[in-house]
Design an enzyme around this catalytic site. Structure first.
Site, PDB file in Angstrom:
ATOM      1  N   LYS A 191     -46.971 -53.489  43.491  1.00 25.77           N
ATOM      2  CA  LYS A 191     -46.427 -53.136  41.929  1.00 25.77           C
ATOM      3  C   LYS A 191     -46.949 -53.672  40.824  1.00 25.77           C
ATOM      4  O   LYS A 191     -46.873 -54.328  40.816  1.00 25.77           O
ATOM      5  CB  LYS A 191     -44.531 -53.597  41.490  1.00 25.77           C
ATOM      6  CG  LYS A 191     -43.673 -52.961  40.385  1.00 25.77           C
ATOM      7  CD  LYS A 191     -42.686 -53.316  40.388  1.00 25.77           C
ATOM      8  CE  LYS A 191     -42.034 -52.771  38.770  1.00 25.77           C
ATOM      9  NZ  LYS A 191     -42.633 -52.383  37.362  1.00 25.77           N
ATOM     10  N   ASP A 195     -35.798 -59.197  33.049  1.00 19.77           N
ATOM     11  CA  ASP A 195     -34.840 -58.673  34.081  1.00 19.77           C
ATOM     12  C   ASP A 195     -33.853 -59.641  33.860  1.00 19.77           C
ATOM     13  O   ASP A 195     -32.594 -58.954  34.321  1.00 19.77           O
ATOM     14  CB  ASP A 195     -35.448 -58.993  35.479  1.00 19.77           C
ATOM     15  CG  ASP A 195     -37.112 -57.423  35.302  1.00 19.77           C
ATOM     16  OD1 ASP A 195     -36.773 -56.861  34.275  1.00 19.77           O
ATOM     17  OD2 ASP A 195     -37.785 -58.120  36.090  1.00 19.77           O
TER      18      ASP A 195
HETATM   19  S1  IVH Z   1     -43.058 -45.716  42.206  1.00 23.01           S
HETATM   20  C1  IVH Z   1     -39.989 -42.726  40.775  1.00 23.01           C
HETATM   21  N1  IVH Z   1     -44.401 -46.701  42.601  1.00 23.01           N
HETATM   22  O1  IVH Z   1     -42.916 -49.868  37.359  1.00 23.01           O
HETATM   23  C2  IVH Z   1     -40.014 -44.181  40.992  1.00 23.01           C
HETATM   24  N2  IVH Z   1     -43.847 -47.071  40.473  1.00 23.01           N
HETATM   25  O2  IVH Z   1     -40.245 -50.250  37.032  1.00 23.01           O
HETATM   26  C3  IVH Z   1     -40.991 -43.847  40.263  1.00 23.01           C
HETATM   27  N3  IVH Z   1     -45.064 -49.278  39.302  1.00 23.01           N
HETATM   28  O3  IVH Z   1     -42.107 -46.476  35.930  1.00 23.01           O
HETATM   29  C4  IVH Z   1     -41.908 -45.058  40.298  1.00 23.01           C
HETATM   30  N4  IVH Z   1     -46.485 -49.865  40.632  1.00 23.01           N
HETATM   31  O4  IVH Z   1     -44.825 -47.576  36.069  1.00 23.01           O
HETATM   32  C5  IVH Z   1     -43.863 -47.128  41.425  1.00 23.01           C
HETATM   33  N5  IVH Z   1     -46.732 -48.819  43.597  1.00 23.01           N
HETATM   34  C6  IVH Z   1     -45.853 -48.470  42.917  1.00 23.01           C
HETATM   35  C7  IVH Z   1     -45.317 -48.756  40.983  1.00 23.01           C
HETATM   36  C8  IVH Z   1     -44.181 -48.611  40.247  1.00 23.01           C
HETATM   37  C9  IVH Z   1     -46.220 -49.914  39.275  1.00 23.01           C
HETATM   38  C10 IVH Z   1     -44.598 -49.354  37.492  1.00 23.01           C
HETATM   39  C11 IVH Z   1     -43.906 -47.927  37.596  1.00 23.01           C
HETATM   40  C12 IVH Z   1     -42.922 -47.415  37.295  1.00 23.01           C
HETATM   41  C13 IVH Z   1     -42.379 -48.719  36.355  1.00 23.01           C
HETATM   42  C14 IVH Z   1     -40.896 -48.627  37.108  1.00 23.01           C
END
Ligand code: IVH
Length: 678
Positions: A117, A35
């Site tokens: 996340k 990052d």
């Molecule tokens: S939303 C269009 N929600 O983080 C947005 N992502 O760094 C899609 N991830 O590719 C992502 N927990 O694989 C979303 N609660 C969550 C998440 C999440 C893990 C991952 C996901 C994404 C990555 C991005």
């Protein structure tokens, strides 16, 4: 370095790490360092007069599809998320959105769906008419890999949606992950097999899904949570809010995070962040931050997307659990199977609430790759319950000491060290002559999952070995009270307790006994399967490789290890001495619990028979199953509840594996038929 040179170098570096992370599942730097690189690149690009090239890592989603899986073009691209780290990043995110949505200070706060996340692997799940028809990885965001057969093996993911209110077609976005406990157990298994350990749950999930053989995936402790839907044209009108979708997904039987919450404004987001940060260490899985998503879909649509991420969401990352400390020494440990493991002794340091002193470097290749030497400063990472690891060198000592290399002879017993082809570990050839191996073997034998000899710990084992009261496990049953009392710090009560515990261990369940023998590759689960299948010790000792292979989870390597163990004369002699001393193994089926009974209830279920049964013909099995209300069919489909596999099963076996349908062997069938009325 000139700015343009630094820009080039950063872009090259980030692409290199993207490839390691997304394609090879073998990252060399941790998320926080990655990052930091991306942040620096963004900063430079923002100040740089030149236009940012379209192929800059800041402009696209990283990761490229691998070659061995069928490629799938996502109908809606799988995007990434922008990251925030500080309070100010979140405040300015919220402020930016308010401006973009033309909200004034008197307008209400923005509602966000706040979610953990997950540290896992992104997946797209396509359901048509309520059935899971396709699962694909993110790949480069546009094109991913078809991992349907692998994903179907994940427990808790419904093949069919519940109810009838789901749309005809829906693309659900989810994260596949592994719990800390799951990862710990998988890594123990990997270590036993001399394989490289997974550094974190994301790698473990990715490594388990990217298995061409779905049976391997099925054996991994994977879980999944859904966190969104990709709105195909026309269907978005159905929901007003993102949180509506999440509630519907839960209604249809899909797993969701129990930590999700609706919060309001930047302050609500920050309170949620703190709440989850406090909870983090106690959660059964790893999270690397939280995600805030604008809840109103209409607002999401107004805000739209950049080329790589939605403008209506942000990931608020947690600080990395990494600290720097000094390596005092690197020792070589000799394990139960003779594997030589370099272990770094550190100046003790607290990492995520636990003091870390010793960290394994796994094997000499790993030691060489990381180039860690005594006196160096190293970065230590501990994520939850995951085994602490040395991530990388922080600062080399000046002057540097020599790199420890693989010795030609065992540092404990002096026997030759052998490095077998295809094995990461180098091993001492001394076998049970090597005191280190003897000690580890005794410790394993006495452990809770094995013979469960209470009070026989590490220190006492060392004393017994030193006093030469015990050379191998069978000697434990010949220990005499008088001899024990001569040991230092051994009182009468302790001696009696120990003798009683040893006596108690004489009557032991067959699976525990098998596990206690420390046959390589035979863990608790394999031991249980062997016991269940053969029911007694003798047939196992005399089983051929082919007979062992009948058990579904026993592959060629494990079968060969079991065979080799029982062919070895000194192992048979040792077992003989154990039995002579009064050790006796029993086997009784675990009582069927109420829950299992209802799960395994056969009435109305479709069952398929394959392979040859020993105790009855297939026709007889069919008749008995039908008596219990089951429907016996000849082909495997998604509606099949169970496949019964005799020896030499046909293609139905593979089909059942691919569909993640439970497969049972003949003893289990007999239990179902003859057991309690189900
Ligand atoms: S939303 C269009 N929600 O983080 C947005 N992502 O760094 C899609 N991830 O590719 C992502 N927990 O694989 C979303 N609660 C969550 C998440 C999440 C893990 C991952 C996901 C994404 C990555 C991005």
């Amino acid at each position: 370095m000139s700015t343009s040179k630094e820009l080039d170098e950063l872009r090259r570096l980030i692409k290199h790490h993207d490839h390691l992370y997304h394609v090879l599942d073998a990252p060399e730097i941790d998320d926080a360092s990655y990052d930091a690189l991306v942040r620096r690149l963004r900063q430079l690009e923002a100040y740089c007069a030149d236009e940012t090239p379209v192929d800059s890592p800041t402009q696209r989603v990283s990761g490229t599809a691998r070659h061995d899986f069928v490629k799938i073009t996502h109908r809606t691209p799988m995007l990434s998320l922008d990251n925030g780290f500080e309070v100010a990043d979140i405040e300015s995110f919220d402020q930016r959105l308010r401006e973009a949505l033309a909200l004034s200070s008197s307008d209400p706060l923005i509602s966000y769906s706040a979610e953990p996340k997950m540290d896992g692997l992104a997946i797209s799940l396509l359901y048509q008419e309520g059935r899971l028809v396709r699962a694909a990885t993110r790949g480069d965001g546009a094109v991913g890999e078809d991992v349907t057969a692998q994903v179907r093996t994940i427990a808790g993911l419904p093949g069919r949606l519940r109810g009838d209110s789901y749309p005809n077609e829906i693309d659900i976005r989810a994260e596949i992950y592994m719990t800390r406990q799951g990862l710990l157990e998988l890594n123990q298994q990997m270590q036993q097999q001399g394989k490289r350990l997974f550094a974190n749950p994301r790698n473990a999930a990715a490594g388990s899904i990217r298995q061409l053989d779905p049976q391997v995936t099925a054996s991994r402790p994977l879980a999944l949570v859904c966190h969104g839907v990709a709105y195909p044209q026309g269907t978005q009108a159905a929901a007003v809010c993102h949180s509506d979708w999440l509630n519907w997904l839960a209604e249809w039987g899909l797993p969701l995070s129990s930590e999700r919450q609706l919060v309001r404004g930047a302050a609500g987001c920050l309170a949620y962040y703190q709440q989850l940060l406090d909870k983090r260490a106690g959660l059964p899985y790893e999270i690397d931050g939280v995600v805030y998503k604008v809840d109103r879909i209409q607002d999401q649509q107004r805000l739209g997307f950049s080329s790589r991420a939605p403008r209506w969401a942000v990931a608020h990352k947690f600080p990395a659990i990494e600290v720097v400390t000094e390596v005092e020494a690197i020792d070589i440990q000799v394990g139960r199977t003779g594997a030589l493991t370099p272990v770094a002794r550190l100046i003790p340091v607290a990492v995520a609430g636990v003091v870390v002193r010793n960290v394994t470097l796994h094997n000499f290749q790993e030691l060489q790759r990381k180039d860690i030497r005594p006196g160096d400063d190293v970065v230590v990472r501990r994520a939850g319950d995951v085994i602490p690891e040395i991530v990388r060198l922080a600062a080399p000592a000046e002057p540097r000491q020599l790199l420890l290399t693989l010795p030609s002879h065992c540092p404990v017993c002096g026997a030759q060290v052998i490095q077998l082809e295809g094995e990461a570990a180098a091993r001492c050839a001394g076998g049970l002559v090597c005191p280190a191996q003897r000690r580890e073997t005794l410790q394993h034998f006495a452990s809770r999952e094995a013979m469960n000899i209470d009070g026989l710990g590490e220190k006492l084992i060392d004393q017994l070995l030193q006093a030469e009261l015990v050379r191998d496990v069978a000697d434990l049953y010949r220990l005499e009270r008088a001899a024990l009392l001569r040991l230092e710090r051994m009182g009468e009560k302790s001696a009696d307790n120990l003798l009683q515990a040893i006596e108690r261990s004489k009557s032991v369940a067959l699976d525990r006994f098998l596990y206690a023998l420390a046959i390589r590759e035979v863990g608790v689960a394999t031991a249980r399967q062997l016991a269940r299948h053969f029911v007694a010790l003798e047939p196992i000792m005399n089983a051929s490789i082919a007979e062992l292979r009948v058990i579904p989870d026993i592959g060629p390597v494990v079968a060969a290890r079991i065979d080799a163990f029982f062919r070895e004369a000194h192992n048979r002699a040792m077992i003989g001495r154990l039995l002579d001393a009064g050790v006796s193994c029993y086997w009784q089926q675990q009582p069927v619990t109420h829950q299992q009974r209802s799960q395994e209830g056969l009435a109305g279920k479709t069952v398929v028979l394959t392979g040859t049964l020993v105790s009855m013909t297939r026709q007889e099995a069919r008749a008995q199953l039908e008596l219990l209300g089951a429907k016996v069919t000849t082909s495997v489909s998604r509606t099949t509840a169970m496949v019964v596999a005799g020896s030499d099963p046909g293609s139905k076996y593979a089909q059942a594996q691919a569909l993640g349908i439970p497969i049972v062997d003949e003893p289990a069938l007999l239990q179902l038929l003859g057991g309690e009325k189900i």
